[in-house]
Design a protein around this motif. Structure first.
Motif: not given
Length: 435
Positions: A148-159, A161-164
């Motif tokens: 996983e490459f989640l950023r707290e505060g943006f975790a929903v977006l990162d899951t 629409s991941p960047d890779r």
């Protein structure tokens, strides 16, 4: 697709809900009955922007449920393991207890063709070992590693629409790749790149990314240390070198440093694993990265003490921020909370505020006074310390604040404030690495 997610903490809960939003049927499993009850009621057990809304939406579809019974994973085709790997007591190494327990609990409920997918951040070599456990079990299930490459505060977006997407699979294992492509079909169709690689590379991608990010942050903080003794301005320095496309401006923000439940413990665990592999010298620089980061916390404390004329006892210090970063209630290894605790330990009358992290902070450090009201926090303060860059704090009117405090001194631990505007309002403004 029917999916199970083992572990419903920060990573697992977000992942489970996002998978439903992407069209799948999901069961989330956790041993914490209170956490499962909260999620079942549509109440996330932590703060993450956007999560309450998609949790309610996912529950309404009837395709999401939570349980403490591991047997409910039966019938799922893909099983995501999303449990924590905290720092081991008395060591910098990662504690694999929860990952190993999750795999052991899954074994009786796996069927041939099932895919067990690791999401947790683990020491390199762990996936190969766990793949051997699955093979020896005779279940017919196979292992993939999907960091996983989640950023707290943006975790929903990162899951969503991941960047890779990175898949670590056994050589020739097309079944895991096909299954994961189906899981992430929406993101892939939107253009998200997919890297299919071996287990070790997939494990290293996550820790290498965190190590690089931590190094970049500590580099500019090291430059701030030099700037402070030369009269240079580290923010202008960062702007200037950031124009170089090989370097970039992002994360070149000097301040009190990084924290949270991932970056600090992950670089320490990476160092520990490298030493186990006989290659400790390869990442020895990460120890200095860690030390620079910790020094910046102490620097904020020292600036505050100096601003108070070295007389700290019973002085009121207003601390703006407790979470390790804005848009989060996470206070694990938080620089902000650490600064507040250190000042309280020196005898200051510390009162701290944060939009989301007060209760988590109070549970860890009840000796500090807390207020949800910014005005109350500032009133009669002898010094103000900004340590989490919430928009609510960055946007404070210095003229308004000047009418509340006893002494107009502010220490900007994130270099987020307009120094000229605060000085024009009569404040003594102190930044990190700024003249």
């Amino acid at each position: 697709m029917k999916i199970s997610v083992i572990g419903c903490g920060y990573l697992g809960a977000v992942h489970a809900v996002a998978m439903v939003e992407l069209g799948h049927h999901v069961v989330g499993i956790d041993v914490d009955a209170a956490k499962i009850a909260q999620l079942t009621e549509g109440r996330p057990p932590f703060f993450e922007p956007g999560l309450p809304e998609i949790l309610s939406s996912a529950l309404a579809t009837g395709r999401l449920r939570f349980s403490t019974d591991i047997a409910e994973v039966a019938g799922s085709r893909v099983h995501f393991v999303a449990v924590g790997t905290p720092q081991r007591d008395g060591s910098n190494a990662a504690d694999m207890t929860y990952v190993d327990s999750a795999i052991d609990a899954l074994l009786p409920h796996l069927a041939p063709g099932d895919i067990v997918v690791g999401k947790s951040t683990v020491p390199v070599g762990s996936a190969t070992r766990l793949a051997g456990v699955l093979e020896a079990s005779g279940t017919g299930a196979v292992l993939a590693w999907n960091p996983e490459f989640l950023r707290e505060g943006f975790a929903v977006l990162d899951t969503m629409s991941p960047d890779r997407l990175v898949y670590g699979v056994a050589s020739g294992d097309d079944t895991a790749v096909v299954a994961l492509n189906e899981v992430y079909a929406t993101a892939i169709a939107a253009g998200t790149p997919v890297v299919v690689t071996d287990y070790a590379t997939a494990e290293l991608v996550k820790v290498a990314a965190n190590a690089f990010l931590a190094t970049k942050i500590s580099f500019i903080n090291a430059m701030a240390e030099i700037a402070e003794v030369t009269g240079a301005d580290v923010t202008q320095l960062a702007d200037a070198i950031g124009y170089d496309s090989r370097i970039g401006r992002r994360f070149l923000n000097a301040g009190v440093g990084f924290g949270g439940g991932c970056l600090p413990k992950d670089i320490r665990a990476f160092t520990a694993r490298a030493e186990e592999l006989g290659r400790g010298e390869s990442v020895a620089f990460l120890k200095e990265v860690d030390q620079i980061n910790l020094r910046r916390r102490q620097r904020v404390v020292d600036l505050t003490v100096d601003a108070l004329g070295s007389v700290v006892n019973e002085k009121k210090v207003a601390v703006l921020g407790l979470a390790f970063k804005p848009h989060s209630d996470d206070v694990r290894d938080s620089p902000a909370l650490d600064v507040a605790v250190k000042l309280r330990g020196l005898g200051a009358n510390v009162i701290a505020t944060d939009p989301q992290a007060i209760e988590n902070s109070r549970a860890r450090h009840p000796q500090i006074s807390y207020s949800a009201d910014i005005a109350e926090t500032l009133r009669d303060a002898d010094a103000v310390v900004l340590v989490t860059e919430w928009p609510e704090f960055a946007g404070i009117d210095p003229v308004w604040a000047a009418g509340l405090v006893r002494n107009r001194t502010i220490i900007d631990g994130r270099n987020k404030l307009d120094a000229a505007a605060w000085r024009a309002a009569g404040w003594t403004y102190l930044g990190l690495g700024r003249p």
